[in-house]
Design an enzyme around this catalytic site. Structure first.
Site, mmCIF file in Angstrom:
data_model
loop_
_atom_site.group_PDB
_atom_site.id
_atom_site.type_symbol
_atom_site.label_atom_id
_atom_site.label_comp_id
_atom_site.label_asym_id
_atom_site.label_seq_id
_atom_site.Cartn_x
_atom_site.Cartn_y
_atom_site.Cartn_z
ATOM 1 N N TRP A 163 -67.198 -8.732 -2.463
ATOM 2 C CA TRP A 163 -67.093 -9.723 -1.379
ATOM 3 C C TRP A 163 -68.449 -10.316 -0.985
ATOM 4 O O TRP A 163 -68.671 -10.670 0.173
ATOM 5 C CB TRP A 163 -66.389 -9.132 -0.158
ATOM 6 C CG TRP A 163 -64.993 -8.658 -0.471
ATOM 7 C CD1 TRP A 163 -64.613 -7.371 -0.713
ATOM 8 C CD2 TRP A 163 -63.817 -9.468 -0.613
ATOM 9 N NE1 TRP A 163 -63.272 -7.309 -1.001
ATOM 10 C CE2 TRP A 163 -62.739 -8.595 -0.938
ATOM 11 C CE3 TRP A 163 -63.549 -10.831 -0.505
ATOM 12 C CZ2 TRP A 163 -61.446 -9.038 -1.144
ATOM 13 C CZ3 TRP A 163 -62.245 -11.286 -0.707
ATOM 14 C CH2 TRP A 163 -61.218 -10.398 -1.025
ATOM 15 N N LYS A 191 -61.587 -15.544 -3.055
ATOM 16 C CA LYS A 191 -61.687 -16.638 -2.098
ATOM 17 C C LYS A 191 -62.831 -17.547 -2.503
ATOM 18 O O LYS A 191 -63.647 -17.206 -3.364
ATOM 19 C CB LYS A 191 -61.924 -16.111 -0.679
ATOM 20 C CG LYS A 191 -60.690 -15.588 0.033
ATOM 21 C CD LYS A 191 -60.971 -15.390 1.516
ATOM 22 C CE LYS A 191 -59.713 -15.006 2.267
ATOM 23 N NZ LYS A 191 -59.921 -14.951 3.731
ATOM 24 N N ASP A 237 -37.704 -32.436 -0.470
ATOM 25 C CA ASP A 237 -37.561 -32.374 0.981
ATOM 26 C C ASP A 237 -38.281 -33.540 1.651
ATOM 27 O O ASP A 237 -39.332 -33.988 1.204
ATOM 28 C CB ASP A 237 -38.152 -31.051 1.488
ATOM 29 C CG ASP A 237 -38.199 -30.994 2.999
ATOM 30 O OD1 ASP A 237 -37.121 -30.947 3.611
ATOM 31 O OD2 ASP A 237 -39.311 -31.016 3.565
ATOM 32 N N GLU A 275 -33.662 -35.837 -0.334
ATOM 33 C CA GLU A 275 -33.246 -35.658 1.057
ATOM 34 C C GLU A 275 -33.716 -36.898 1.820
ATOM 35 O O GLU A 275 -34.793 -36.933 2.393
ATOM 36 C CB GLU A 275 -33.851 -34.395 1.667
ATOM 37 C CG GLU A 275 -33.241 -34.079 3.021
ATOM 38 C CD GLU A 275 -34.191 -33.349 3.965
ATOM 39 O OE1 GLU A 275 -33.703 -32.704 4.903
ATOM 40 O OE2 GLU A 275 -35.412 -33.439 3.790
#
Length: 676
Positions: free
Chosen positions: A87, A121, A335, A387
């Site tokens: 890290w 990350k 959607d 949709e």
């Protein structure tokens, strides 16, 4: 439009569009220009949409190490870190290329700890400071149970998933009978269900119920479980709440082996605002969104995509291909299409032609056309469903005709109609002409997914049709021994509404899991307001199999209805032929080929020897009645007694074929013409 320029087929076929022929042509030209630019850069759109094979972590077998790439054009510094380097946030700086892509190569020899399941990350230095971020193309995101912090995870199993034998083709199904599902709440226990549990327990239920297509919601990772999957943070990562990517693949492969298609509820209309988990300000600017307030979806508390930006377009098209390629989904339900294509996000009445062409997000409309082109070029038989509540012209017409290219649209006005009717109009005042018009008011060349209710009506704050009909009585009087007029009415109308909708309102049909047997209560995900309870974020399947409760009657009727529709090809037989509209007796009669449907909506008027017209002479037999005892009805009609046609002269002097039936109140009959 100049007089010598040929009209698009979509305009030639619809005179209503002649006054807006220029706008339709401009729409098509924008698509053609974008596609041409893509083809110049990559040859084909299917080769252009390969971002998932370039960005993120990609293993280089020749150099024996990992490339990592991320599009962050405005970033000042970018670093990669994770458990593989203890890290250390700034020990591995990335290099910036001329196209705004930052990259680093990590030799396996120097970084032996960077392996499958390593947590990773980025540290991005942008205008918003130094922030820890999750890579946009990461394929798995996991949450630390103690800190609740999300991080990316290098997902590279030593052996690729075995897709051998998976040659399923959705085109083999014919008409789509869609079972809308949420994996996490598909189990009966109070907790989060898994892909494995769904494959083991729910897929067989869907198969037995007769549906042939599974529509999966909440697939892409979303930090807040209660968003129902609509606030996506990581577009290439299947939600880790439910299991691993391989377990999702196994679910889809098993569904295919059972003859079930799997369609993904694809959310590309917006993304979550979260800085820690999502795309928002990934390089310190409005990278994926239009700048400023234009980048916000005010009604959904989320961020909008900038569909006109090449990097965003590439990201989203790559996302479309990724799910088809890596997971073998059979198509998508897109959607929030209305929110995408209008800057007012659909918050208007589309009561005038000009409103269809006002305040349009042209870039979004072009993107959707490209997405449909990509889907059908890559998987010709894959299905796309829009949709869209607006009814934008051409949404479900072929691209080459000037359309947007979707295969189906959702018939969203139908559930709204049923809810309004049940809330506001007493039974005896139901207008059968209005009901007929609502079910059949669609263009003949636009395929529609009909449904009475979806997950939207089941959410807390709303009510399912069963709950609107029977409300608190469902808690006390759904046992078979109870005598309750509210329950009797509710069950009768629940069956009739479903049969009326599936036989009139579309070319495909959708049901949200559990609604077919009248699942009680609402959906309420764990939240502070309910003590973080899972009591209402599950499906009580046992209610449908409990022989002492009436839910099993509704489930049995739904199976019989779906079986009838499949056996006789009702959804593929075109629009129904209206045979009779009897307003006094609130009776609607129509046919699909040799099937005659009789709906008596009257609360109490049953009519012996009811005369109705039919198109063809012969012997008719009742093959389904909503009033059958096996469906919780009274069994007032003799299912075994055939009916024979006779001829009768009408007022115009023409002889017509007639039938006589017992027309029972608040029930529906389906008769089939048999050979003499």
């Amino acid at each position: 439009m100049s007089e010598d320029r040929k009209l698009l087929p979509i305009v030639e076929q619809d005179e209503w569009l002649l006054p807006v022929a220029d706008q339709m042509q401009e729409r098509y030209d924008r698509y053609r220009a974008k596609l041409a630019a893509i083809e110049r850069s990559a040859g084909r759109i299917v080769d252009y949409a390969n971002g998932y094979l370039y960005f993120g972590f990609q293993y280089d077998p020749l150099q024996q190490g990992w490339w990592f790439r991320e599009w962050l054009p405005a970033a000042q510094d970018v670093y990669l870190f994770g458990d593989f380097n203890d890290w250390q946030r700034t020990s591995l700086p990335l290099s910036k290329g001329p196209d705004g892509v930052w990259s680093i190569f990590l030799p396996q020899e120097r970084f032996p700890g960077l392996v499958h399941t390593s947590r990773v990350k980025m540290l991005v230095h942008g205008q918003n400071g130094f922030l820890e971020r999750i890579p946009a193309y990461i394929r798995r995101v996991v949450q630390d149970e103690r800190t609740k912090d999300f991080s990316g995870q290098l997902w590279a199993p030593p052996e690729p998933f075995d897709w051998s034998g998976d040659d399923f083709n959705i085109a083999s199904l014919g008409s789509l009978l869609i079972y809308e599902c949420h994996v996490g709440m598909a189990q009966e226990k109070e907790g989060v269900g898994t892909y494995r549990e769904f494959a083991r327990h729910v897929l067989p239920r869907i198969k037995r119920a007769g549906y042939n297509t599974v529509q999966l919601m909440a697939v892409a990772e979303h930090p807040y479980y209660g968003s129902f999957g609509y606030h996506v943070s990581n577009f290439f990562a299947p939600s880790s709440r439910f299991g691993t990517p391989e377990e999702l693949k196994a679910l889809i492969k098993k569904a295919h082996s059972m003859g079930l298609a799997v369609v993904m509820d694809l959310v590309q209309a917006h993304y979550v605002k979260n800085i820690n988990e999502g795309l928002n300000e990934l390089d310190g600017t409005d990278l994926y969104s239009p700048p400023g307030e234009a980048g916000n979806q005010p009604y959904w508390d989320s961020k909008l995509f900038d569909y006109g930006k090449d990097g965003v377009q590439h990201f989203l098209l790559s996302n479309v291909k990724y799910w088809l390629d890596e997971f073998h989904f059979d198509g998508f339900r897109f959607d929030g299409v209305t929110s995408m294509i209008y800057r007012h996000h659909g918050y208007t009445e589309f009561d005038d032609r000009s409103k269809y062409f006002t305040d349009i997000n042209d870039d979004a409309l072009t993107y959707l056309t490209l997405a449909n082109r990509l889907v059908h070029d890559f998987r010709p038989n894959a299905v796309t469903i829009a949709e869209d509540v607006s009814g934008m012209p051409g949404m479900c017409l072929p691209i080459e005709d000037g359309g947007v290219g979707f295969d189906y649209r959702l018939g969203m006005a139908v559930p709204d109609f049923w809810i309004k009717l049940l809330k506001e109009v007493p039974d005896e005042q139901w207008n059968i002409w209005e009901m007929w018009h609502m079910m059949t008011n669609r263009l003949g060349n636009v395929k529609t997914v009909a449904y009475c209710e979806s997950h939207d009506q089941a959410l807390v704050g709303d009510k399912t049709i069963a709950f609107r009909l029977m409300d608190k009585q469902m808690y006390t009087d759904m046992n078979r021994a109870a005598e309750n007029l509210i329950i009797d009415r509710g069950m009768a109308l629940h069956k009739m509404i479903r049969l009326f909708t599936i036989s009139l309102a579309g070319e495909a049909y959708l049901n949200f899991m559990g609604n077919e047997f009248g699942h009680p209560e609402w959906i309420d995900f764990p939240r502070e307001g309910n003590g973080w309870s899972y009591a209402h974020a599950r499906r009580q399947w046992s209610l449908s199999t409990n022989g002492f409760l009436r839910y099993s009657y509704l489930g049995a009727f739904d199976r019989a209805m779906i079986s009838l529709v499949r056996r006789y090809g009702v959804l593929s037989s075109g629009f129904a032929y209206n045979l009779n509209m009897d307003t006094d007796n609130q009776t609607v009669v129509f046919c699909h080929d040799d099937l005659v449907f009789i709906f008596n909506w009257h609360p109490n008027r049953s009519i012996p020897d009811y005369i109705l017209p039919v198109l063809r002479p012969g012997r008719y037999r009742i093959i389904l009645s909503t009033d059958e005892k096996r469906f919780g009805g009274y069994g007032r009609v003799d299912m075994h007694e055939p009916a024979f046609t006779y001829t009768q002269k009408d007022g115009d002097g023409e002889f017509r074929h007639r039938l006589k039936v017992y027309n029972v109140c608040r029930s529906a009959l389906v008769l089939r013409r048999l050979a003499r």
